[in-house]
Design a protein around this motif. Structure first.
Motif, mmCIF file in Angstrom:
data_model
loop_
_atom_site.group_PDB
_atom_site.id
_atom_site.type_symbol
_atom_site.label_atom_id
_atom_site.label_comp_id
_atom_site.label_asym_id
_atom_site.label_seq_id
_atom_site.Cartn_x
_atom_site.Cartn_y
_atom_site.Cartn_z
ATOM 1 N N GLY A 79 0.778 -1.135 0.114
ATOM 2 C CA GLY A 79 0.063 0.035 -0.039
ATOM 3 C C GLY A 79 0.745 1.463 -0.071
ATOM 4 O O GLY A 79 0.764 2.144 -0.795
ATOM 5 N N HIS A 80 1.932 1.347 1.006
ATOM 6 C CA HIS A 80 2.457 2.470 1.070
ATOM 7 C C HIS A 80 3.486 2.787 -0.262
ATOM 8 O O HIS A 80 3.522 4.078 -0.677
ATOM 9 N N GLY A 81 4.087 2.000 -0.756
ATOM 10 C CA GLY A 81 4.891 2.132 -2.031
ATOM 11 C C GLY A 81 3.983 2.490 -3.122
ATOM 12 O O GLY A 81 4.348 3.263 -4.084
ATOM 13 N N LEU A 82 2.910 1.697 -3.467
ATOM 14 C CA LEU A 82 2.041 2.206 -4.651
ATOM 15 C C LEU A 82 1.405 3.564 -4.197
ATOM 16 O O LEU A 82 1.451 4.344 -5.199
ATOM 17 N N ALA A 83 1.022 3.882 -3.213
ATOM 18 C CA ALA A 83 0.311 5.151 -3.067
ATOM 19 C C ALA A 83 1.641 6.158 -3.161
ATOM 20 O O ALA A 83 1.184 7.083 -3.634
ATOM 21 N N THR A 84 2.723 6.068 -2.833
ATOM 22 C CA THR A 84 3.859 6.748 -3.013
ATOM 23 C C THR A 84 3.784 7.120 -4.246
ATOM 24 O O THR A 84 4.080 8.200 -5.267
ATOM 25 N N ALA A 85 4.026 6.088 -5.025
ATOM 26 C CA ALA A 85 4.262 6.019 -6.754
ATOM 27 C C ALA A 85 2.740 6.917 -7.139
ATOM 28 O O ALA A 85 3.006 7.830 -8.090
ATOM 29 N N TYR A 86 1.689 6.696 -6.796
ATOM 30 C CA TYR A 86 0.643 7.425 -7.163
ATOM 31 C C TYR A 86 0.515 8.949 -6.991
ATOM 32 O O TYR A 86 0.270 9.558 -8.034
ATOM 33 N N TYR A 87 0.929 9.144 -5.695
ATOM 34 C CA TYR A 87 0.998 10.651 -5.779
ATOM 35 C C TYR A 87 2.103 11.339 -6.373
ATOM 36 O O TYR A 87 2.242 12.395 -6.421
ATOM 37 N N LEU A 88 3.288 10.626 -6.452
ATOM 38 C CA LEU A 88 4.426 11.226 -7.401
ATOM 39 C C LEU A 88 3.856 11.487 -8.688
ATOM 40 O O LEU A 88 4.331 12.569 -9.419
ATOM 41 N N GLY A 89 3.235 10.637 -9.109
ATOM 42 C CA GLY A 89 2.405 11.081 -10.618
ATOM 43 C C GLY A 89 1.370 12.009 -10.629
ATOM 44 O O GLY A 89 1.433 12.978 -11.399
#
Lengths: 414, 109
Positions: free
Chosen positions: A42-52
């Motif tokens: 969750g944390h890794g994917l959420a980070t990627a999502y908000y980077l984009g």
């Protein structure tokens, strides 16, 4: 990305549901990315999502040793709340809780967020004073909680025994907008949104080394070959220490097993989340009717994803005291996850001694509820070098003695 | 569930008889040390995947502290030994080497 909607379901119903596409692509790694995130939880994917989404960085890979959401994201008890004492904790957890409210719409993926309310029981005089203090702190922080009477607890949870043999219920800290969400869907929803932005999610790809040049990260070695990167985010929970060792620094973390279990499904009997920190157990009822029960951590370091049986016994014993009617429930499944715990029980979202390497870890036993807030803040930190949400959670707080001491504030269930 | 042996009273028992005390052989840095050393001593931990030296107390027995070496990947216990040493004795090192050739832990190997 083809959007999910009632119309899409109707359309597919007329053609044998053959038009659904894969929720995310399964690409081979490219030679280089601007940002590599290790860990597709969750944390890794959420980070990627908000980077984009917030920072326009879409040349991103999320690499994962096992399968997406197969670690602690799929092993928690799905509780979402933000009733923390310290300002910096309340800020990041409340940010997360508020993002959960609109997550299904934002991601076009139903994460089944259910703001059913969370009660933390006060069963000693200390807890009464502690939770009253938390309620006052929350009022100042803009987090909506209230301290409620035992009678109100009984109204909200008819199956509870408030006269308790050992620890009668003396009140409770009630957060009406806390609740639960479907944990797998959170990871899947973010993965689908990231893939749609052109990010690569690479599963079954283990990091074997971290390459540096002159104190700056240049890439990672993986089981699918070398990948160059401009910045690297380590978001691997229990295995943070292992990755840090590859990068050449140590962390103030220890990895221990945390367990949970679910019962056979029964008819609806409890429509809120109840946490009992003195006797140590917490319970909610899933939409399928299973009672979802969270236990305690083992005291010793462990990477095996299984815990000691006596913790299950202690948790179940405590919950039977609190909810006598569950005494004859059969338990269906029990499992463990490896959580990384810091000295002050607060997370680490920080730059590291290696330039370009950022770490998001130390969420301990309470990471699921923080996923969107953590991703929001950590993406800002990685993109800009500073985020007001993560400022207090730097690695330097240990050297400076500037702790975010939730281990006292939040009790054991955190 | 772990089965540990207390090196003082020789009792072999499961983990609820004992109390886990965290990483062992940590060198103390006190007044006059550098900030980095003091931080390392207080907070930073090896947290290895594999061979782990740790302290346990025979809480529901003789009450004494002792050392245990264990694998955090398999929960296999390699042996326990006295708390009165700052490094593991040779026979413990040999027992680990027999099961995990090439193991290392800080300066020990």
């Amino acid at each position: 990305m083809r959007r999910y909607s009632a119309w899409a379901v109707a359309r597919e119903a007329t053609r044998y549901h053959e038009g659904w596409e894969r929720a995310w692509r399964a690409p081979e790694p490219k030679k280089r990315y601007d940002v590599v995130i290790v860990g597709a939880g969750g944390h890794g994917l959420a980070t990627a999502y908000y980077l984009g989404k917030n920072h326009g960085i879409t040349n991103v890979a999320v690499i994962e040793k096992g399968w997406l959401g197969g670690g602690n994201t799929g092993r928690n008890t799905t509780i979402i709340r933000s009733n923390y004492l310290q300002d910096s904790s309340a800020a990041i957890y409340e940010k997360a809780r508020s993002l959960y409210e609109t997550m299904s719409q934002d991601l076009n993926y139903n994460v089944m967020f259910s703001p059913r309310g969370v009660i933390m029981l006060a069963q000693t005089e200390h807890e009464v004073r502690g939770y009253q203090r938390t309620a006052h702190a929350n009022a100042l922080q803009g987090v909506s909680t209230e301290f409620i009477s035992p009678q109100r607890v009984k109204e909200l949870v008819p199956i509870i025994d408030i006269s308790g043999p050992r620890y009668p219920v003396l009140g409770g800290l009630w957060q009406a907008r806390g609740g639960t969400a479907r944990h797998d869907a959170v990871a899947w929803g973010y993965a689908r949104a990231c893939s749609d932005m052109g990010m690569d999610i690479i599963q079954k790809c283990e990091v074997t080394g971290i390459r540096q040049e002159g104190g700056r990260v240049t890439g990672v070695g993986t089981t699918k070959g070398a990948i160059d990167c401009g910045k690297l985010g380590i978001v691997v929970a229990g295995h943070s220490g292992h990755l840090a060792e590859m990068a050449g620094f140590r962390l103030p973390l220890e990895s221990v097993a945390l367990q949970a279990l679910v019962s056979e499904p029964i008819k609806p009997c409890m429509d809120v989340v109840v946490m009992a920190n003195t006797v140590h157990g917490y319970m909610s009822q899933s939409d399928k009717g299973e009672m979802v029960i969270g236990g305690g951590t083992d005291a010793f370091n462990n990477y095996t994803q299984r815990g000691s049986f006596h913790h299950i016994e202690e948790t179940v014993r405590a919950l039977i005291e609190t909810f006598p009617m569950i005494s004859r429930l059969k338990m269906l499944r029990q499992w463990g996850g490896i959580v990384d715990v810091t000295g002050d029980r607060s997370p680490i979202l920080s730059k590291t001694p290696v330039e370009g390497v950022f770490i998001n870890s130390g969420w301990g036993t309470g990471g699921f509820k923080a996923i969107p807030g953590s991703g929001f803040g950590f993406a800002e930190l990685m993109a800009k070098g500073y985020s007001p949400l993560t400022a207090e959670f730097g690695l330097n707080r240990f050297a400076e003695g500037r702790f975010v001491d939730e281990s006292v504030a939040a009790g054991v269930a955190h | 569930m772990l089965i540990l042996e207390c090196p003082y009273c020789g009792v072999k028992a499961e983990e609820t008889e004992f109390h886990a005390g965290g990483e062992a052989h940590i060198k103390r840095f006190g007044p006059g040390s550098s900030d980095a050393d003091f931080e390392g001593y207080l907070f930073n931990r090896e947290n290895p995947k594999g061979v782990h030296f740790e302290r346990w107390r025979h809480a529901n027995g003789c009450g004494k502290w002792f050392h245990v070496v264990r694998c955090t990947m398999t929960l296999e216990v390699f042996g326990s030994y006295s708390a009165q040493v700052s490094e593991p004795p040779q026979e413990i090192r040999d027992a680990i080497t027999a099961k995990r050739p090439g193991w290392c832990w800080r300066d020990f190997a």
